[in-house]
Design a protein around this motif. Structure first.
Motif, PDB file in Angstrom:
ATOM      1  N   TYR A  95      26.668  33.121  30.695  1.00  0.00           N
ATOM      2  CA  TYR A  95      26.325  34.410  31.277  1.00  0.00           C
ATOM      3  C   TYR A  95      24.838  34.467  31.604  1.00  0.00           C
ATOM      4  CZ  TYR A  95      30.801  35.962  29.386  1.00  0.00           C
ATOM      5  OH  TYR A  95      32.134  36.095  29.084  1.00  0.00           O
ATOM      6  N   CYS A  96      24.550  35.049  32.735  1.00  0.00           N
ATOM      7  CA  CYS A  96      23.194  35.333  33.146  1.00  0.00           C
ATOM      8  C   CYS A  96      22.870  36.778  32.769  1.00  0.00           C
ATOM      9  CB  CYS A  96      23.085  35.127  34.658  1.00  0.00           C
ATOM     10  SG  CYS A  96      21.524  35.556  35.396  1.00  0.00           S
ATOM     11  N   ALA A  97      21.630  37.023  32.371  1.00  0.00           N
ATOM     12  CA  ALA A  97      21.243  38.368  31.958  1.00  0.00           C
ATOM     13  C   ALA A  97      19.839  38.704  32.449  1.00  0.00           C
ATOM     14  CB  ALA A  97      21.295  38.477  30.440  1.00  0.00           C
ATOM     15  N   ALA A  98      19.606  39.995  32.679  1.00  0.00           N
ATOM     16  CA  ALA A  98      18.310  40.449  33.183  1.00  0.00           C
ATOM     17  C   ALA A  98      17.699  41.488  32.252  1.00  0.00           C
ATOM     18  CB  ALA A  98      18.468  41.048  34.581  1.00  0.00           C
ATOM     19  N   ASP A  99      16.428  41.316  31.974  1.00  0.00           N
ATOM     20  CA  ASP A  99      15.643  42.286  31.201  1.00  0.00           C
ATOM     21  C   ASP A  99      14.809  43.086  32.180  1.00  0.00           C
ATOM     22  OD1 ASP A  99      12.872  41.892  28.819  1.00  0.00           O
ATOM     23  OD2 ASP A  99      13.850  43.675  29.652  1.00  0.00           O
ATOM     24  N   VAL A 100      15.141  44.360  32.352  1.00  0.00           N
ATOM     25  CA  VAL A 100      14.409  45.210  33.292  1.00  0.00           C
ATOM     26  C   VAL A 100      13.521  46.228  32.574  1.00  0.00           C
ATOM     27  CG1 VAL A 100      16.198  44.930  35.031  1.00  0.00           C
ATOM     28  CG2 VAL A 100      16.246  46.927  33.530  1.00  0.00           C
TER      29      VAL A 100
END
Length: 125
Positions: A95-100
């Protein structure tokens, strides 16, 4: 909102390589870091690698150090995970994940706000 789409998974023999890609769209201008996690059947989602979006800082799980490389193409809003010397223990959905929100918790699931649907990697012996 940030939309993430992974690709590049598949079946590979032990010792082989795969390159995963994650394309981000939406409010990517405020993405502070991107990460890769994996989840094997019946197990928790584990951290694999992360990269800061602007500074190029990278972090790896001990289990993949020296075998996996993470990189990003800011112009294309894409993060890559190059996986070499794969073994059967690398079999999982990645899984790819983004910290915004700038959590600065690269190794934790809670450090990310958006997730992709995952891409399956199967390593055969």
């Amino acid at each position: 909102q940030v939309h993430l789409v992974e690709s590049g998974g598949g079946l590979v023999q032990a010792g082989g390589s795969l390159r995963l890609s994650c394309v981000a769209s939406g409010r990517t201008v405020i993405t502070y870091a991107m990460g890769w996690f994996r989840q094997a059947p019946g197990k928790e989602r584990d951290f694999v690698a992360a990269i800061s979006w602007s500074g190029g800082r990278t972090v790896f799980a001990d289990s993949v150090k020296g075998r996996f490389t993470i990189s990003r193409d800011s112009a294309e809003n894409t993060v890559y995970l190059q996986m070499d010397s794969l073994n059967t223990e690398d079999t999982a959905v990645y899984y790819c994940a983004a910290d915004v929100r700038n959590h600065r918790r690269y190794g934790l699931v809670l450090g990310y706000d958006y997730w992709g649907q995952g891409t399956r990697v199967t390593v055969s012996s």
